[in-house]
Design a protein around this motif. Structure first.
Motif, PDB file in Angstrom:
ATOM      1  N   TYR A 272       0.806  -1.213   0.000  1.00  0.00           N
ATOM      2  CA  TYR A 272       0.000   0.000   0.000  1.00  0.00           C
ATOM      3  C   TYR A 272       0.842   1.268   0.000  1.00  0.00           C
ATOM      4  CZ  TYR A 272      -3.456  -3.484   1.123  1.00  0.00           C
ATOM      5  OH  TYR A 272      -4.249  -4.605   1.090  1.00  0.00           O
ATOM      6  N   ASN A 273       2.142   1.106   0.177  1.00  0.00           N
ATOM      7  CA  ASN A 273       3.082   2.228   0.103  1.00  0.00           C
ATOM      8  C   ASN A 273       4.465   1.639  -0.102  1.00  0.00           C
ATOM      9  OD1 ASN A 273       4.975   4.303   0.695  1.00  0.00           O
ATOM     10  ND2 ASN A 273       3.467   5.375   1.957  1.00  0.00           N
ATOM     11  N   GLY A 376      -2.783   7.466  -5.689  1.00  0.00           N
ATOM     12  CA  GLY A 376      -1.670   7.855  -4.838  1.00  0.00           C
ATOM     13  C   GLY A 376      -0.342   7.469  -5.475  1.00  0.00           C
ATOM     14  N   GLN A 377       0.598   8.363  -5.452  1.00  0.00           N
ATOM     15  CA  GLN A 377       1.909   8.179  -6.084  1.00  0.00           C
ATOM     16  C   GLN A 377       2.655   6.952  -5.562  1.00  0.00           C
ATOM     17  OE1 GLN A 377       4.746  11.132  -4.800  1.00  0.00           O
ATOM     18  NE2 GLN A 377       5.895  11.082  -6.723  1.00  0.00           N
ATOM     19  N   ILE A 434      -1.999  12.127  -7.072  1.00  0.00           N
ATOM     20  CA  ILE A 434      -1.811  12.649  -5.719  1.00  0.00           C
ATOM     21  C   ILE A 434      -0.413  12.286  -5.231  1.00  0.00           C
ATOM     22  CG2 ILE A 434      -2.764  12.812  -3.407  1.00  0.00           C
ATOM     23  CD1 ILE A 434      -4.718  13.646  -5.603  1.00  0.00           C
ATOM     24  N   LEU A 435       0.420  13.283  -4.995  1.00  0.00           N
ATOM     25  CA  LEU A 435       1.808  13.061  -4.607  1.00  0.00           C
ATOM     26  C   LEU A 435       1.923  12.709  -3.125  1.00  0.00           C
ATOM     27  CD1 LEU A 435       3.549  15.991  -6.547  1.00  0.00           C
ATOM     28  CD2 LEU A 435       2.937  13.693  -7.353  1.00  0.00           C
ATOM     29  N   LYS A 436       2.958  11.932  -2.804  1.00  0.00           N
ATOM     30  CA  LYS A 436       3.273  11.541  -1.424  1.00  0.00           C
ATOM     31  C   LYS A 436       2.097  10.844  -0.735  1.00  0.00           C
ATOM     32  CE  LYS A 436       6.729  15.189  -0.793  1.00  0.00           C
ATOM     33  NZ  LYS A 436       7.173  16.345   0.017  1.00  0.00           N
ATOM     34  N   ALA A 437       1.308  10.137  -1.508  1.00  0.00           N
ATOM     35  CA  ALA A 437       0.201   9.367  -0.955  1.00  0.00           C
ATOM     36  C   ALA A 437       0.327   7.926  -1.411  1.00  0.00           C
ATOM     37  CB  ALA A 437      -1.145   9.932  -1.411  1.00  0.00           C
ATOM     38  N   GLY A 438      -0.038   7.006  -0.526  1.00  0.00           N
ATOM     39  CA  GLY A 438      -0.097   5.608  -0.889  1.00  0.00           C
ATOM     40  C   GLY A 438      -1.502   5.245  -1.339  1.00  0.00           C
ATOM     41  N   HIS A 439      -1.933   4.048  -0.963  1.00  0.00           N
ATOM     42  CA  HIS A 439      -3.229   3.540  -1.394  1.00  0.00           C
ATOM     43  C   HIS A 439      -4.385   4.335  -0.800  1.00  0.00           C
ATOM     44  CE1 HIS A 439      -5.791   0.427  -3.076  1.00  0.00           C
ATOM     45  NE2 HIS A 439      -6.366   0.231  -1.907  1.00  0.00           N
ATOM     46  N   PHE A 440      -4.193   4.857   0.417  1.00  0.00           N
ATOM     47  CA  PHE A 440      -5.271   5.523   1.142  1.00  0.00           C
ATOM     48  C   PHE A 440      -5.090   7.034   1.062  1.00  0.00           C
ATOM     49  CE2 PHE A 440      -4.286   1.406   3.028  1.00  0.00           C
ATOM     50  CZ  PHE A 440      -5.458   0.733   2.705  1.00  0.00           C
ATOM     51  N   VAL A 441      -5.477   7.589  -0.066  1.00  0.00           N
ATOM     52  CA  VAL A 441      -5.239   9.003  -0.368  1.00  0.00           C
ATOM     53  C   VAL A 441      -5.814   9.948   0.685  1.00  0.00           C
ATOM     54  CG1 VAL A 441      -5.841  10.841  -1.992  1.00  0.00           C
ATOM     55  CG2 VAL A 441      -4.904   8.679  -2.839  1.00  0.00           C
TER      56      VAL A 441
END
Length: 464
Positions: A272-273, A376-377, A434-441
């Motif tokens: 997820y990240n 998410g990025q 969406i930058l600096k975001a994983g799966h859970f924006v």
């Protein structure tokens, strides 16, 4: 994505099905509304002995403007088998967090919120017979349309508000099939509803494109070496052939095998990240848990990285919250456990789990429905690389022009020194990176997510 990864909250709830065959209590209220109308909730029997739970919040910002009706967001969680009423609500975008304290970044600022435990068997939703779990996304959409008819057809106020179906993860597959089913019901005069659009957040629309993206992406960020890349690409190619042959259940087994392989060669990267190890983000679980096929997410400890607080359970335990004070508040039948049937939901859908839904996105675009894609990025499970690949496969007549457009940077507040996202739109297709975001924006980038939601819904409070 909340899929294929067993949560700790499920360990105590996965019981023999014989203990979960429920006798629906005749005395249960089908719906309930607070005295001020700010909340309402209830069950809809979408089929005999199949009961779907919903929870609606009326926004305190709601305004009456005939020229710009106030929007409603229907949030669909992923899994399949993850609870929108619990997870999306209390851990991501609802008005309260796990400590039942106000969330500053709640999407209620931009729209009313409707959370549903979808499909039946998820969260508080339940079936009385094991044979009643849905086996396809389309079957789930039929149930979802029945739910919408029950909620909207009797409420003229809600009928004036455009409904935006916003989904996360596997919920994206649910969203596009539900949107098409709802449109059919609207056209037939059976559903009194205005569909405002569909938003697909880190969504599992094309499993082939995602599984093919994992190896190259992880090699580029130094998480796999050449050996790991070669082995993952080989298995991804096998998945592609299985999908082309229509062997969807076998592809689900191969998907599980590929995740095991990547975990081995990446030293347990977080799905997820990809900047984290699996032990650092609680939504990541071990391969042995994965093989049990329970699709649910759990990331309370991840949230506590950002919030120095604890839930009523004492350790950030959403299980205690949902099966305690909230179960009593919502008048849930005593013999229904929140999430108690979720493992069965995934098992029932395993034959549809790897089925792509690109064609459904094309159908929505062709009908003029607003479709938003956001990613998410840092997500791996539904990596932006894979999302871009399936978007490029769209047959919609505007796709060439969309792909040729430049992107616009997005910021938050008055700060113009830090780029938070990029976006571009052409006609009714919109994309947010969406930058600096994983799966859970909404958790990783709450400010820009809220800005995005205002843009998607064109909320009257979008500029506030």
């Amino acid at each position: 994505m909340e899929m294929g990864r067993k949560s700790h909250l499920q360990v105590s709830l996965v019981l023999p099905f014989s203990l979960l065959i429920l006798l629906f209590l005749p005395g249960i209220a089908t719906s309930f509304r607070t005295h001020d109308g700010s909340e309402s909730w209830g069950y809809v029997q979408v089929r005999p002995k199949a009961h779907m739970f919903w929870l609606y919040y009326r926004s305190p910002n709601r305004v009456h403007d005939p020229t710009k009706p106030w929007p409603i967001i229907l949030w669909l969680q992923g899994g399949p088998g993850a609870s929108g009423v619990g997870l999306g609500n209390f851990e991501e975008v609802g008005p309260l967090d796990l400590s039942l304290k106000p969330r500053n970044s709640t999407w209620l600022q931009k729209a009313d919120l409707l959370f549903v435990d979808y499909p039946v068997g998820t969260g508080y939703s339940f079936v009385e017979d094991e044979s009643l779990f849905v086996k396809t996304d389309v079957e789930a959409a039929t149930d979802g349309t029945t739910l919408l008819m029950e909620i909207f057809n009797r409420n003229e106020t809600l009928q004036q508000s455009p409904l935006f179906i916003v989904a996360e993860s596997y919920g994206g597959k649910f969203a596009v099939t539900l949107a098409l089913s709802a449109l059919k019901a609207i056209e037939a005069g059976k559903l009194k509803l205005k569909l405002g659009g569909v938003a697909l957040g880190d969504s599992w629309i094309s499993p082939e494109d995602f599984t093919s993206s994992w190896g190259p992406l992880l090699k580029d960020v130094s998480r796999l070496d050449n050996t790991g890349l070669q082995k993952s690409n080989s298995l991804a190619e096998q998945i592609k052939k299985e999908l082309e042959a229509g062997n969807f259940s076998q592809a689900t087994d191969s998907w599980s095998e590929l995740e095991d392989l990547i975990s081995q060669y990446s030293n347990n990267v977080d799905f997820y990240n990809f900047l984290l190890d699996s032990g650092q983000d609680p939504v990541s679980l071990t391969a042995s848990e994965l093989k049990q096929g329970v699709a649910i997410k759990r990331y309370s400890r991840y949230l506590h990285t950002f919030r120095d607080s604890h839930s009523p359970g004492g350790d950030g335990d959403i299980d205690s919250l949902m099966n305690g004070v909230l179960k009593k508040k919502f008048n849930i039948p005593n013999n229904v456990s929140w999430g108690g049937q979720s493992s069965f939901v995934f098992d029932a859908l395993r034959g549809d789990f790897m089925r792509p839904r690109i064609d459904e996105v094309d159908q929505l675009l062709a009908k003029g429905v607003n479709v938003t894609v956001y990613n998410g990025q840092l997500d791996l499970i539904c990596a932006t690389k894979g999302t871009s690949a399936w978007v490029e496969k769209l047959k919609w007549d505007g796709i060439k022009s969309f792909l040729e457009m430049d992107r616009t940077p997005l910021y938050c507040g008055d700060d113009r020194t830090s780029t938070k996202a990029f976006t571009k739109s052409y006609k009714n297709l919109h994309f947010f990176w969406i930058l600096k975001a994983g799966h859970f924006v909404p958790v990783d980038q709450p400010c820009v997510a809220l800005t995005m939601v205002g843009s998607i819904t064109q909320s009257p409070s979008a500029t506030k």
